[in-house]
Motif scaffolding. Sequence first.
Motif, PDB file in Angstrom:
ATOM      1  N   LEU A  21       0.724  -1.233   0.111  1.00  0.00           N
ATOM      2  CA  LEU A  21       0.167  -0.114  -0.339  1.00  0.00           C
ATOM      3  C   LEU A  21       0.369   0.804  -0.116  1.00  0.00           C
ATOM      4  O   LEU A  21       1.916   1.546   1.097  1.00  0.00           O
ATOM      5  CB  LEU A  21      -0.860  -0.243   0.958  1.00  0.00           C
ATOM      6  CG  LEU A  21      -2.409  -1.255   0.791  1.00  0.00           C
ATOM      7  CD1 LEU A  21      -2.773  -0.210   2.828  1.00  0.00           C
ATOM      8  CD2 LEU A  21      -2.947  -0.306   0.652  1.00  0.00           C
ATOM      9  N   PRO A  22       0.627   2.008  -0.990  1.00  0.00           N
ATOM     10  CA  PRO A  22       1.239   3.504  -0.971  1.00  0.00           C
ATOM     11  C   PRO A  22       0.535   3.980   0.694  1.00  0.00           C
ATOM     12  O   PRO A  22      -0.307   4.293   1.018  1.00  0.00           O
ATOM     13  CB  PRO A  22       1.008   4.105  -2.129  1.00  0.00           C
ATOM     14  CG  PRO A  22      -0.656   3.600  -2.631  1.00  0.00           C
ATOM     15  CD  PRO A  22      -0.229   2.000  -1.812  1.00  0.00           C
ATOM     16  N   GLY A  23       2.123   4.436   1.577  1.00  0.00           N
ATOM     17  CA  GLY A  23       1.843   5.641   2.226  1.00  0.00           C
ATOM     18  C   GLY A  23       1.246   4.736   3.746  1.00  0.00           C
ATOM     19  O   GLY A  23       1.235   4.737   4.773  1.00  0.00           O
ATOM     20  N   ARG A  24       2.107   3.266   3.690  1.00  0.00           N
ATOM     21  CA  ARG A  24       1.844   3.104   4.297  1.00  0.00           C
ATOM     22  C   ARG A  24       3.021   2.806   5.470  1.00  0.00           C
ATOM     23  O   ARG A  24       2.260   2.611   7.354  1.00  0.00           O
ATOM     24  CB  ARG A  24       1.839   1.563   4.480  1.00  0.00           C
ATOM     25  CG  ARG A  24       3.196   0.550   3.671  1.00  0.00           C
ATOM     26  CD  ARG A  24       3.534  -0.976   2.652  1.00  0.00           C
ATOM     27  NE  ARG A  24       5.297  -0.398   2.063  1.00  0.00           N
ATOM     28  CZ  ARG A  24       5.573   0.172   1.359  1.00  0.00           C
ATOM     29  NH1 ARG A  24       4.399   0.285   0.622  1.00  0.00           N
ATOM     30  NH2 ARG A  24       6.116  -0.521   0.449  1.00  0.00           N
ATOM     31  N   TRP A  25       3.611   3.621   5.397  1.00  0.00           N
ATOM     32  CA  TRP A  25       4.688   3.871   6.699  1.00  0.00           C
ATOM     33  C   TRP A  25       4.290   5.576   7.398  1.00  0.00           C
ATOM     34  O   TRP A  25       4.050   5.504   8.601  1.00  0.00           O
ATOM     35  CB  TRP A  25       6.414   4.177   6.266  1.00  0.00           C
ATOM     36  CG  TRP A  25       6.819   3.160   6.014  1.00  0.00           C
ATOM     37  CD1 TRP A  25       7.487   2.845   4.414  1.00  0.00           C
ATOM     38  CD2 TRP A  25       7.462   2.003   6.231  1.00  0.00           C
ATOM     39  NE1 TRP A  25       7.493   1.838   4.371  1.00  0.00           N
ATOM     40  CE2 TRP A  25       7.625   0.830   5.721  1.00  0.00           C
ATOM     41  CE3 TRP A  25       7.603   1.801   7.730  1.00  0.00           C
ATOM     42  CZ2 TRP A  25       8.187  -0.364   6.034  1.00  0.00           C
ATOM     43  CZ3 TRP A  25       8.061   0.642   8.613  1.00  0.00           C
ATOM     44  CH2 TRP A  25       8.420   0.214   7.383  1.00  0.00           C
ATOM     45  N   ALA A  26       3.613   6.135   6.963  1.00  0.00           N
ATOM     46  CA  ALA A  26       2.419   7.770   6.930  1.00  0.00           C
ATOM     47  C   ALA A  26       1.340   7.055   8.074  1.00  0.00           C
ATOM     48  O   ALA A  26       1.161   7.204   9.208  1.00  0.00           O
ATOM     49  CB  ALA A  26       2.239   8.411   6.615  1.00  0.00           C
ATOM     50  N   MET A  27       0.750   6.051   7.823  1.00  0.00           N
ATOM     51  CA  MET A  27       0.012   5.540   8.570  1.00  0.00           C
ATOM     52  C   MET A  27       0.175   4.482   9.511  1.00  0.00           C
ATOM     53  O   MET A  27       0.184   4.566  10.670  1.00  0.00           O
ATOM     54  CB  MET A  27      -0.297   4.176   7.407  1.00  0.00           C
ATOM     55  CG  MET A  27      -1.436   4.184   6.386  1.00  0.00           C
ATOM     56  SD  MET A  27      -1.947   2.805   5.484  1.00  0.00           S
ATOM     57  CE  MET A  27      -1.944   3.777   3.884  1.00  0.00           C
ATOM     58  N   LEU A  28       1.782   4.400   9.643  1.00  0.00           N
ATOM     59  CA  LEU A  28       2.101   3.357  10.777  1.00  0.00           C
ATOM     60  C   LEU A  28       2.705   4.721  11.828  1.00  0.00           C
ATOM     61  O   LEU A  28       2.217   4.464  12.735  1.00  0.00           O
ATOM     62  CB  LEU A  28       3.903   2.798  10.520  1.00  0.00           C
ATOM     63  CG  LEU A  28       4.078   2.258  11.201  1.00  0.00           C
ATOM     64  CD1 LEU A  28       3.662   0.797  12.845  1.00  0.00           C
ATOM     65  CD2 LEU A  28       5.927   1.887  11.173  1.00  0.00           C
TER      66      LEU A  28
END
Length: 516
Positions: A21-28
């Motif tokens: 998923l794009p942006g998964r580290w921002a989600m984290l």
Amino acid sequence: MGRIPPRQLAQDLPDSGRAPLPGRWAMLAVLCASLLLVAMDATILNVALPSLIDHMDPSPMQQLWIVDLYGLVLGGLLITCGAIGDRFGRKRLFIAGFLLFGLASVVAATSHTPMQLIAGRALLGVGGAMVMPSTLSIIRTIFTDDHERTQAIGIWASVAGAGAAIGPLVGGHLVQSFGWSAAFWLNVPVVVFTVVAGLWLLPEYRAPQHGRLDWFSALLSVLGIVALAWGIKHVAKGNPAPVDLVILVAALLLLGLFTYRQLKSPDPLLDVRLFRNRAFTAAALATLLAMLAIGAALFLISLWLQYIHGFTPSEAGLRTLPAAVAMLLGSLSTPWLLQRIGVRALMGFALGAVAVGFAVLAAVPDTTYPVVALVLFTLGLGDGLAITTAAAVLVSAVPPERAGMAGAVEETNYELGIGLGVALLGSIHGRLFVSHMTDLPLQGEQLDTARGSVGGAAYVADQVGGPAGAHILEIAQHAYDSALTTTSWISAAMVGAVAVLTVVLVPRGFTAASAH
């Protein structure tokens, strides 16, 4: 071909068929911000309690509820909230829980009576229980690559462990600068930012194949876990009242009935058959013992810093930072170590390090702060490695639709470990302290107060003053050190035994990825 919406992507395709998923580290980052607050609130009030008592004058029973209710409610609701998230949507539960957490923070911060503060703490526990299993289960959803997922869980675990460790430090500075209510106002701006970011970034996930929620089993789990935590805590303190023993027996009966219903249910809240998986059981034990150890150590060493060495709450909190730093290092290094030495060796090493930390604290005859700092670092490193490894195993051992269940098991053991560490090992230390408080030049109420705790002894010594007061304080300091030595040996033996057990339980060559 158009972009697949995140909700459909997370829900309909297996891990192997999904692109990252794009942006998964921002989600984290969003998930970790929420987790940090929930973890900090488990310990932040400890240093605020004296100021709060001066302001509100709560009764001893009200003080007990103010301190204990958050953890009791949080621990009791985790399994139910994990199941609700799996069925009705993890993002939905996460957002609702964090909004409730923010509202509860305002209720607590604006309290003018002890009962309002107790109500605020209860609501904080409910909100925290909605948030915590959601964070780990959403990580299971958004990270499809095994290596990336282990890295994400390492960051998650470091935030969870460091949050509990830095709670006293943050609380001490806030209380000294702004008063006790600042410990709750801190939550509000973080809640607002995280909710907005979560609504924008996080994908939804729910498992439509789940049946209706078994509300009776949910009630059994809540009542059983709360009663178990209450009963163990009060029995461990010694001289339990008959009602405490009744509550403990009732807890065992409730949890036994809950287990029976889960075994019979085609769609259980908690699939207890998972504990037939030896690695899953080892991971659950590792989390419980790791948090039990660090919870007790931070509690006892914080008192040692304040009453034996005279540091203020904020100064004592600052000196517990080696544990938080080591937890961070241990958690972040776990993915790299898991690839190279595997679950079995790493879990045994992690718990072994915790046992060694306690053994050093017990064996060194003249305990100074450099020794304590080394002990805190060793305990924190072992805890960070153990919790992260355990979380990776627990999440990998269940299918995606059961990730909330795995998160609930991890978080329940996390919360119970902290609470039981203080209750069991703190109570053992308290009894040993009393046994060493002999030859005191005191009588009556002053004698009872001085023998009750090191804080009571310091209070009486200040009242008496002069050479007699200094002599009382010297006896108390020696008694505390002696009790800490014995308690540390007991702790080292407990954790060492579980370290051996986990090595026996985890199959040779087992990896977190192999648990799928």
